[in-house]
Design a protein around this motif. Structure first.
Motif, PDB file in Angstrom:
ATOM      1  N   LEU A  72     -11.137 -30.482  29.915  1.00  0.00           N
ATOM      2  CA  LEU A  72     -10.177 -31.532  29.768  1.00  0.00           C
ATOM      3  C   LEU A  72     -10.911 -32.845  29.875  1.00  0.00           C
ATOM      4  O   LEU A  72     -11.657 -32.843  30.949  1.00  0.00           O
ATOM      5  CB  LEU A  72      -9.076 -31.715  30.728  1.00  0.00           C
ATOM      6  N   VAL A  73     -11.071 -33.747  28.683  1.00  0.00           N
ATOM      7  CA  VAL A  73     -11.744 -34.683  28.923  1.00  0.00           C
ATOM      8  C   VAL A  73     -11.239 -35.955  28.270  1.00  0.00           C
ATOM      9  O   VAL A  73     -10.303 -35.859  27.458  1.00  0.00           O
ATOM     10  CB  VAL A  73     -13.269 -34.638  27.985  1.00  0.00           C
ATOM     11  N   GLN A  74     -11.301 -37.117  28.857  1.00  0.00           N
ATOM     12  CA  GLN A  74     -10.717 -38.425  28.156  1.00  0.00           C
ATOM     13  C   GLN A  74     -11.257 -38.688  27.047  1.00  0.00           C
ATOM     14  O   GLN A  74     -12.509 -38.632  26.698  1.00  0.00           O
ATOM     15  CB  GLN A  74     -10.746 -39.480  29.266  1.00  0.00           C
ATOM     16  N   PRO A  75     -10.439 -39.270  26.033  1.00  0.00           N
ATOM     17  CA  PRO A  75     -11.331 -39.742  25.055  1.00  0.00           C
ATOM     18  C   PRO A  75     -12.491 -40.721  25.059  1.00  0.00           C
ATOM     19  O   PRO A  75     -12.063 -41.563  26.030  1.00  0.00           O
ATOM     20  CB  PRO A  75     -10.036 -40.773  24.228  1.00  0.00           C
ATOM     21  N   GLY A  76     -13.324 -40.623  24.199  1.00  0.00           N
ATOM     22  CA  GLY A  76     -14.585 -41.457  24.406  1.00  0.00           C
ATOM     23  C   GLY A  76     -15.668 -40.777  25.291  1.00  0.00           C
ATOM     24  O   GLY A  76     -16.536 -41.157  25.561  1.00  0.00           O
ATOM     25  N   GLY A  77     -14.948 -39.489  26.027  1.00  0.00           N
ATOM     26  CA  GLY A  77     -16.008 -38.664  26.807  1.00  0.00           C
ATOM     27  C   GLY A  77     -16.813 -37.815  26.180  1.00  0.00           C
ATOM     28  O   GLY A  77     -16.811 -37.739  24.894  1.00  0.00           O
ATOM     29  N   SER A  78     -17.619 -36.868  27.012  1.00  0.00           N
ATOM     30  CA  SER A  78     -18.454 -36.156  26.377  1.00  0.00           C
ATOM     31  C   SER A  78     -18.215 -34.674  27.118  1.00  0.00           C
ATOM     32  O   SER A  78     -17.990 -34.614  28.223  1.00  0.00           O
ATOM     33  CB  SER A  78     -20.064 -36.363  26.638  1.00  0.00           C
ATOM     34  N   VAL A 121     -17.661 -34.726  12.319  1.00  0.00           N
ATOM     35  CA  VAL A 121     -18.101 -34.761  13.689  1.00  0.00           C
ATOM     36  C   VAL A 121     -19.399 -35.122  13.544  1.00  0.00           C
ATOM     37  O   VAL A 121     -20.428 -35.601  14.689  1.00  0.00           O
ATOM     38  CB  VAL A 121     -18.365 -33.440  14.509  1.00  0.00           C
ATOM     39  N   LYS A 122     -20.176 -35.784  12.446  1.00  0.00           N
ATOM     40  CA  LYS A 122     -21.537 -36.176  12.025  1.00  0.00           C
ATOM     41  C   LYS A 122     -21.724 -37.445  12.865  1.00  0.00           C
ATOM     42  O   LYS A 122     -20.801 -38.249  13.016  1.00  0.00           O
ATOM     43  CB  LYS A 122     -21.679 -36.593  10.848  1.00  0.00           C
ATOM     44  N   GLY A 123     -22.757 -37.443  13.591  1.00  0.00           N
ATOM     45  CA  GLY A 123     -23.148 -38.592  14.408  1.00  0.00           C
ATOM     46  C   GLY A 123     -22.574 -38.735  15.912  1.00  0.00           C
ATOM     47  O   GLY A 123     -22.901 -39.444  16.700  1.00  0.00           O
ATOM     48  N   ARG A 124     -21.723 -37.763  16.117  1.00  0.00           N
ATOM     49  CA  ARG A 124     -20.960 -37.557  17.509  1.00  0.00           C
ATOM     50  C   ARG A 124     -21.432 -36.227  18.070  1.00  0.00           C
ATOM     51  O   ARG A 124     -21.714 -36.188  19.429  1.00  0.00           O
ATOM     52  CB  ARG A 124     -19.268 -37.687  17.357  1.00  0.00           C
TER      53      ARG A 124
END
Length: 120
Positions: A11-17, A63-66
């Motif tokens: 589980l990760v918050q938006p913007g996380g990795s 997902v390109k760039g991320r």
């Protein structure tokens, strides 16, 4: 027979990795292409990223760039570094590998999947 074991979901918050890993083990001559797929509830499984044994890569447009796929051939391991995660990235992520047997036949294998949930 080849086993693929994924790890790194959660589980990760938006913007996380998050970084996913997938290790291939078993009886094989060589691993050719490796890839990550994902399947969200109610949707078809889709290709996220793939990498050849030589390091050539391709990505889904979403997902390109991320996301970045990489591999360590000596460890028979493929990775997926996921940055700037968004709720729409929530899915079960599956590892896929094309393995060549000792008799030089290629077979397709899947991992059991690892859940990635992006939510605040």
């Amino acid at each position: 027979q080849v086993q693929l074991v994924e790890s790194g979901g959660g589980l990760v918050q938006p913007g996380g990795s998050l970084r996913l890993s997938c290790v291939a083990s078993g009886d094989f001559f060589r691993i050719n292409a490796m890839a990550w797929y994902r399947q969200a509830p109610g949707k078809q499984r889709e290709l996220v990223a793939a990498i050849t044994s030589g390091g050539g890569t391709n990505y889904a447009d979403s997902v390109k760039g991320r996301f970045t796929i990489s591999r360590d051939n000596a460890k028979n391991t493929v990775y997926l570094q996921m940055n700037s995660l968004a709720p729409e990235d929530t899915a079960v992520y599956y590892c896929n590998a094309a393995a060549v047997s000792r008799w030089r036949n290629e077979y397709d294998y899947w991992g059991q999947g690892t859940q990635v949930t992006v939510s605040s």
